[in-house]
Enzyme design. Sequence first.
Site, PDB file in Angstrom:
ATOM      1  N   CYS A 108       0.322  -6.700 -14.542  1.00 19.29           N
ATOM      2  CA  CYS A 108       0.879  -8.058 -14.591  1.00 19.29           C
ATOM      3  C   CYS A 108       0.387  -8.794 -15.832  1.00 19.29           C
ATOM      4  CB  CYS A 108       0.495  -8.829 -13.331  1.00 19.29           C
ATOM      5  SG  CYS A 108       1.069 -10.547 -13.321  1.00 19.29           S
ATOM      6  N   CYS A 204      -1.453 -10.807  -5.765  1.00 19.49           N
ATOM      7  CA  CYS A 204      -0.731 -12.077  -5.698  1.00 19.49           C
ATOM      8  C   CYS A 204       0.459 -12.049  -4.751  1.00 19.49           C
ATOM      9  CB  CYS A 204      -0.293 -12.493  -7.092  1.00 19.49           C
ATOM     10  SG  CYS A 204       0.697 -11.246  -7.961  1.00 19.49           S
TER      11      CYS A 204
END
EC number: 2.8.1.13
Length: 374
Positions: A108, A204
């Site tokens: 990410c 997340c």
Amino acid sequence: MTSPALKDPAKTRVIVGMSGGVDSSVSALLLMEQGYQVEGLFMKNWEEDDGTEYCTAREDLADAQAVCDRIGIKLHTANFAAEYWDNVFEHFLEEYKAGRTPNPDILCNREIKFKAFLDYALSLGADLIATGHYVRRRDTGAVTELLKGLDPNKDQSYFLHAVGGKEIARTLFPVGELEKPEVRAIAEKHGLATAKKKDSTGICFIGERRFSDFLKQYLPAQPGEIQTTEGEVIGRHHGLMYHTIGQRQGLGIGGLKDAGDEPWYVLHKDLTRNVLVVGQGNEHPWLFSRALLASEIFWVNPIDLSSPRTLTAKVRYRQSDQRCTLALTESGYRAVFDEPQRAVTPGQSVVFYDGEVCLGGGVIETAEPWSPRA
């Protein structure tokens, strides 16, 4: 080439990645105080759970907006959910299908926060971006190095090892020179809404739900046997993807005759036979490795490996630096450690350091046992 960060702050437009947390909030504030032209940008990277109890995006956006209103800067929003799905989440699923344990936060950072976000910020006319990561940068001529954060308890260089030097050169890390209590104190002093907000933990897009419940939405479970190192069947697992090397909890093993009281640990995942191999004791020999092979190496800046180099490495976040010798072989990058390493896990990342400089790292392919296995 002069680093963009060396320009006059008053003439430098910086867009801060605002997560709705205290670290990015204080980063924006500090840059304002240093005289930069500051704006914020909130990224939405996940859409699958909109409107559910697990998605905190609305709350995080509201917190980011409150902070921007407080310090008087504009907040942009951008949706990178498609990029996240294509470049991060699909890879995450493929790794689990292959029986490995990936770290999506690393991907990410490389693909979203320091690529999609950086490109978007530049398209808005920014000179630099900034984030709330606990790392530092050092400019030496045309080379920008990534350094550990000053706070050893919060250093996040492990997660940023796959970001290139060119991207680091376009990024400011205002809280990297601070310790976490200082950051919270600054937020409190300036009345920022995020001053007492808890740090986010875990992956997340999973939030607070059970990992196994999340994963089964996307991958079919393949139950199989749990065996000892001698091949004795002592239970069944719900799927190898739910387990990782060194895991103790959630094995469902207990009450075995003559087994003793020592806890059981995952020692090995036999993908060919779909068998989970376990053993008793935190110091079981199968848990330790002397060397590893890594691939998909990303270097912050190119390094010379024409001959083996003595470095330090981490095979997991928060691990203390481990001395090793790194060499480039026909099979890949091989790191041989001075001391045995516990629970080296394929799919996770090994990150290499030279003192406080994060050199880069790669995905662990295989671990070599510290002692021979029968």
